[in-house]
Design an enzyme around this catalytic site. Structure first.
Site, PDB file in Angstrom:
ATOM      1  N   GLN A  78       0.839  -1.200   0.000  1.00  0.00           N
ATOM      2  CA  GLN A  78       0.000   0.000   0.000  1.00  0.00           C
ATOM      3  C   GLN A  78       0.876   1.254   0.000  1.00  0.00           C
ATOM      4  O   GLN A  78       1.253   1.776   1.045  1.00  0.00           O
ATOM      5  CB  GLN A  78      -0.943   0.003   1.205  1.00  0.00           C
ATOM      6  CG  GLN A  78      -1.960   1.116   1.106  1.00  0.00           C
ATOM      7  CD  GLN A  78      -3.047   0.999   2.143  1.00  0.00           C
ATOM      8  OE1 GLN A  78      -3.090   0.082   2.946  1.00  0.00           O
ATOM      9  NE2 GLN A  78      -3.935   1.959   2.126  1.00  0.00           N
ATOM     10  N   PHE A  79       1.163   1.750  -1.198  1.00  0.00           N
ATOM     11  CA  PHE A  79       2.002   2.940  -1.322  1.00  0.00           C
ATOM     12  C   PHE A  79       1.344   4.172  -0.721  1.00  0.00           C
ATOM     13  O   PHE A  79       2.018   5.131  -0.358  1.00  0.00           O
ATOM     14  CB  PHE A  79       2.379   3.198  -2.788  1.00  0.00           C
ATOM     15  CG  PHE A  79       1.269   3.772  -3.621  1.00  0.00           C
ATOM     16  CD1 PHE A  79       1.173   5.152  -3.797  1.00  0.00           C
ATOM     17  CD2 PHE A  79       0.325   2.955  -4.227  1.00  0.00           C
ATOM     18  CE1 PHE A  79       0.154   5.686  -4.562  1.00  0.00           C
ATOM     19  CE2 PHE A  79      -0.690   3.487  -4.985  1.00  0.00           C
ATOM     20  CZ  PHE A  79      -0.778   4.862  -5.162  1.00  0.00           C
ATOM     21  N   THR A  80       0.029   4.152  -0.568  1.00  0.00           N
ATOM     22  CA  THR A  80      -0.682   5.324  -0.041  1.00  0.00           C
ATOM     23  C   THR A  80      -0.339   5.615   1.419  1.00  0.00           C
ATOM     24  O   THR A  80      -0.705   6.675   1.929  1.00  0.00           O
ATOM     25  CB  THR A  80      -2.208   5.177  -0.194  1.00  0.00           C
ATOM     26  OG1 THR A  80      -2.643   4.021   0.534  1.00  0.00           O
ATOM     27  CG2 THR A  80      -2.593   5.044  -1.665  1.00  0.00           C
TER      28      THR A  80
END
Length: 148
Positions: A78-80
């Site tokens: 999850q790059f967010t």
């Protein structure tokens, strides 16, 4: 590296309407990477995750580890987690590690988790995933490599 770890009764990852992976009681882990992350920090965080004593014992105290309850792990990239919302209303993701490097670290992270003999399931790096979970507690911990 940032990790959001949730204690779950169960969780599953669905991609394109099809169940990709599913776990029973254990940890749902969302993981993101940033510039400068490497295997050294992965080792430290994996060690911390696997040793956490955050499951309740017979007296209701958080005293048991994942090993003690024969728990499972669902790991989701999850790059967010590296969203920057300081300016404006639309997040910037400039602090997220570029995908070609992050996918390598994500694979290393999951391999190291699996070396512990736990059941480790994953999502698909970069996929549009739907994550379903039954949170237990809720009990959520955020681990940031900058704090280790």
């Amino acid at each position: 590296m940032k990790v959001v770890l949730q204690v779950v009764k169960n969780a599953r990852c669905v991609i394109d309407g099809v169940e990709h992976s599913k776990i029973n009681r254990g940890f749902l882990i969302f993981v993101g990477f940033t510039n400068g992350d490497d295997e050294t920090i992965i080792d430290k965080i994996v060690h911390k995750i696997l040793k956490l004593r955050i499951f309740e014992d017979q007296n209701g105290k958080t005293n048991l580890s994942l090993n003690d309850i024969n728990g499972e792990i669902l790991s989701i990239s999850q790059f967010t987690l590296y969203a920057d919302i300081k300016k404006g209303n639309r997040p910037s993701f400039v602090d997220a590690l570029e995908p070609s490097k992050a996918t390598i670290l994500y694979d290393i992270f999951n391999k190291k988790l699996a070396e512990s003999d736990f059941i480790v399931k994953t999502g698909v790096f970069g996929a549009d995933m739907k994550i379903e979970l039954v949170n237990d507690g809720p009990f959520t911990i955020i681990i940031d490599s900058k704090e280790m």
